[in-house]
Write an enzyme that holds these catalytic residues in place. Structure first.
Site, PDB file in Angstrom:
ATOM      1  N   LEU A   1      12.320 -20.437  -3.918  1.00 21.54           N
ATOM      2  CA  LEU A   1      11.236 -19.517  -3.426  1.00 21.54           C
ATOM      3  C   LEU A   1       9.814 -19.707  -4.604  1.00 21.54           C
ATOM      4  O   LEU A   1      10.077 -19.883  -5.657  1.00 21.54           O
ATOM      5  CB  LEU A   1      11.847 -18.049  -3.536  1.00 21.54           C
TER       6      LEU A   1
ATOM      7  N   ASP B   1       0.908  -1.145  -0.091  1.00 19.83           N
ATOM      8  CA  ASP B   1      -0.043  -0.028   0.090  1.00 19.83           C
ATOM      9  C   ASP B   1       1.142   1.323   0.022  1.00 19.83           C
ATOM     10  O   ASP B   1       1.844   1.344   0.342  1.00 19.83           O
ATOM     11  CB  ASP B   1      -0.772   0.011   1.149  1.00 19.83           C
TER      12      ASP B   1
ATOM     13  N   HIS C   1       2.818   2.929  -8.885  1.00 23.03           N
ATOM     14  CA  HIS C   1       2.765   1.497  -9.168  1.00 23.03           C
ATOM     15  C   HIS C   1       4.045   0.828  -9.664  1.00 23.03           C
ATOM     16  O   HIS C   1       4.593   0.126  -9.386  1.00 23.03           O
ATOM     17  CB  HIS C   1       1.411   1.242  -9.959  1.00 23.03           C
TER      18      HIS C   1
END
Ligand code: FPP
Length: 237
Positions: free
Chosen positions: A127, A16, A33
């Site tokens: 991962l 956020d 973004h």
């Protein structure tokens, strides 16, 4: 003898603050973004260094469709560009990418690129990076309830056989470990419909740092904070 602090197996991230970060610099939200995509890279790097095995990113929530069309388009474009740009490095790093969420509502192009990225990275063993796209925790739970109800109606499942495990097996995250740590940047202290079932026992870490400023050091700081917590899972000690 020194004791190594616990490293979370699975870290989930609520990214956020992109819009505010951009606005405070006189730019459009989409610019924030794009800067945020760099923080995704930083967390992947930090996770690989620390030995975190699972990372889940809340990239686009079902509620995000309510944003101006221009911003939604910008986010989808960024997603497509990032997939094309990052996939080779992810393969090299040993990162497997898995997508959760309601894909049906995404464009044909986005769906195709996501599938290709999942296919190309499926051999990654260091991962797993989970991208939550068009994701809603409540919708995920409702969908699981509906699937189990259909099985029960069809006589394949007795309602008494429904347990936390059989329920979890119907979620997008079936087979994935629950998050140990949920990080939210940007100063708000809420879960915003993210991994509602899965985060039942997660440690929560909130920081005022805006997502584009969340770098590898910040990620490490969150891991260190987690390492100092005592997790009891309902027990006394
Ligand atoms: C929330 O910030 C962030 C989002 C809705 C999008 C997160 C997406 C990215 C970081 C893009 C990169 C991701 C990938 C996987 C390539 P906000 O816009 O709500 O910020 P605000 O609260 O300041 O308005």
């Amino acid at each position: 003898m020194s004791q190594t602090a616990a490293i979370p197996n699975h870290v989930a991230l609520i990214m956020d603050g992109n819009g505010r970060w951009a606005a405070s610099r006189g730019h459009e939200r989409t610019w924030g973004h794009a800067a945020g995509a760099e923080s995704v890279r930083a967390c992947i790097k930090g996770a690989l260094v620390a030995g975190v095995r699972w990372l889940t990113f809340y990239a686009f929530s079902t509620e995000n469709w309510k944003r101006p069309a221009e911003e939604v388009e910008g986010l989808m474009e960024l997603l497509c560009d990032s997939i094309v740009k990052e996939t080779p490095e992810l393969v090299e790093q040993g990162v497997r990418v898995v997508v959760i969420g309601a894909r049906g509502a995404l464009s044909e192009k986005v769906r195709r690129l996501l599938e290709e990225m999942e296919e190309q990275t499926k051999g990654g063993e260091k991962l797993t990076a989970v991208l939550a796209i068009n994701y809603s925790g409540r919708a995920e739970i409702t969908r699981a309830a509906s699937a189990l109800a259909a099985e029960a109606m069809g006589g394949e499942l007795s309602p008494v056989m429904i347990t936390a495990e059989t329920f979890a097996a119907q979620l997008y995250t079936a087979g994935m470990p629950d998050p140990d740590l949920v990080i939210r940047t940007g100063g708000e202290k809420r879960l915003s419909n993210f991994l509602l079932w899965q985060a039942a026992y997660a440690e929560l870490y909130f920081t005022d740092v805006m997502w584009p400023d969340f770098n590898e050091d910040q990620f490490r700081e969150a891991l260190d904070d987690y390492g100092r917590r005592e997790r009891r899972f309902g027990k006394i000690r």
